[in-house]
Design an enzyme around this catalytic site. Structure first.
Site, PDB file in Angstrom:
ATOM      1  N   CYS A  93       0.850  -1.193   0.000  1.00  0.00           N
ATOM      2  CA  CYS A  93       0.000   0.000   0.000  1.00  0.00           C
ATOM      3  C   CYS A  93       0.884   1.241   0.000  1.00  0.00           C
ATOM      4  O   CYS A  93       1.921   1.287   0.650  1.00  0.00           O
ATOM      5  CB  CYS A  93      -0.978  -0.002   1.177  1.00  0.00           C
ATOM      6  N   HIS A 151       1.302   3.240   3.642  1.00  0.00           N
ATOM      7  CA  HIS A 151       2.107   2.760   4.767  1.00  0.00           C
ATOM      8  C   HIS A 151       3.265   1.875   4.322  1.00  0.00           C
ATOM      9  O   HIS A 151       4.056   1.444   5.148  1.00  0.00           O
ATOM     10  CB  HIS A 151       1.225   1.961   5.739  1.00  0.00           C
ATOM     11  N   GLN A 204      -5.540  -0.225  -3.731  1.00  0.00           N
ATOM     12  CA  GLN A 204      -6.241  -1.354  -4.357  1.00  0.00           C
ATOM     13  C   GLN A 204      -7.180  -0.901  -5.480  1.00  0.00           C
ATOM     14  O   GLN A 204      -7.300  -1.561  -6.510  1.00  0.00           O
ATOM     15  CB  GLN A 204      -7.004  -2.115  -3.269  1.00  0.00           C
TER      16      GLN A 204
HETATM   17 ZN    ZN Z   1      -2.045   1.274   4.108  1.00  0.00          ZN
END
Ligand code: ZN
Length: 184
Positions: free
Chosen positions: A75, A78, A116
């Site tokens: 992601c 993070h 996503q």
């Molecule tokens: Zn994340």
């Protein structure tokens, strides 16, 4: 001179107070840098190179579905993994894509810093573009470690995203056929 990824990992590890000289950590900056390079290797690939002309003539215009394709990505918020499955369907108009190429297209985009939703769209529009399909549907379901290991620490939540293009968007029965094939 810009620090190398291994040097950056060394200073990141040191920032925790760890001793980089202890035996378990001596090779870690170099190993972590190699792993990171692999996990972001999708930036160095292009659609042309990945598809590599693996398009085959076909006079079928029946739906092709490939489901449960394993997926690993990072992601972009993070830099923690998200892990799941992708399901892809399309309706060919003269050309079908080699089966392994569907997985390779997913990997190329997954090995970048991602969200996503964007990953789902990139896969769908790339398949539409290279095959000239009448319609494409992509569904991704994934667990995000940034939600599981930190923050709200929800272990069982699964994020589902979908991208429906062409006849998959316009035609309810096409979309229903796709969803029914995923549930069999
Ligand atoms: Zn994340």
């Amino acid at each position: 001179m810009k620090p190398t990824p291994a040097e950056l990992y060394a200073s990141l590890i040191s920032s925790t107070g760890e001793d980089l000289q202890r035996p378990g950590l001596q090779g870690t900056p170099a190993r972590a840098a190699t792993a990171f390079e692999y996990l972001t290797s999708g930036y160095k690939q292009s659609v042309q190179e990945v598809v590599n002309d693996a398009l085959f003539p076909s006079d079928s215009n029946d739906m092709v579905v490939v489901r449960d394709i394993e997926l690993f990505s990072l992601c972009e918020h993070h830099m923690l993994p998200f892990i799941g499955k992708a399901h892809v369907g399309y309706i060919p108009t003269g050309k079908v894509l080699g089966l392994s190429k569907v997985a390779r297209i997913i990997d190329m985009y997954a090995r970048r810093l991602q969200i996503q939703e964007q990953l789902t769209h990139q896969v769908a529009s790339t398949i539409a573009e290279v095959t000239g399909a009448a319609g494409v549907g992509v569904i991704i379901e994934a667990k995000h470690l940034c939600m599981m290991m930190r923050g709200v620490e929800k272990q069982n939540s699964v994020m589902k995203t979908s991208a429906m293009l062409g006849s998959f968007r316009a035609n309810l029965s096409t979309r229903s056929e796709f969803l029914a094939l995923l549930n069999n």
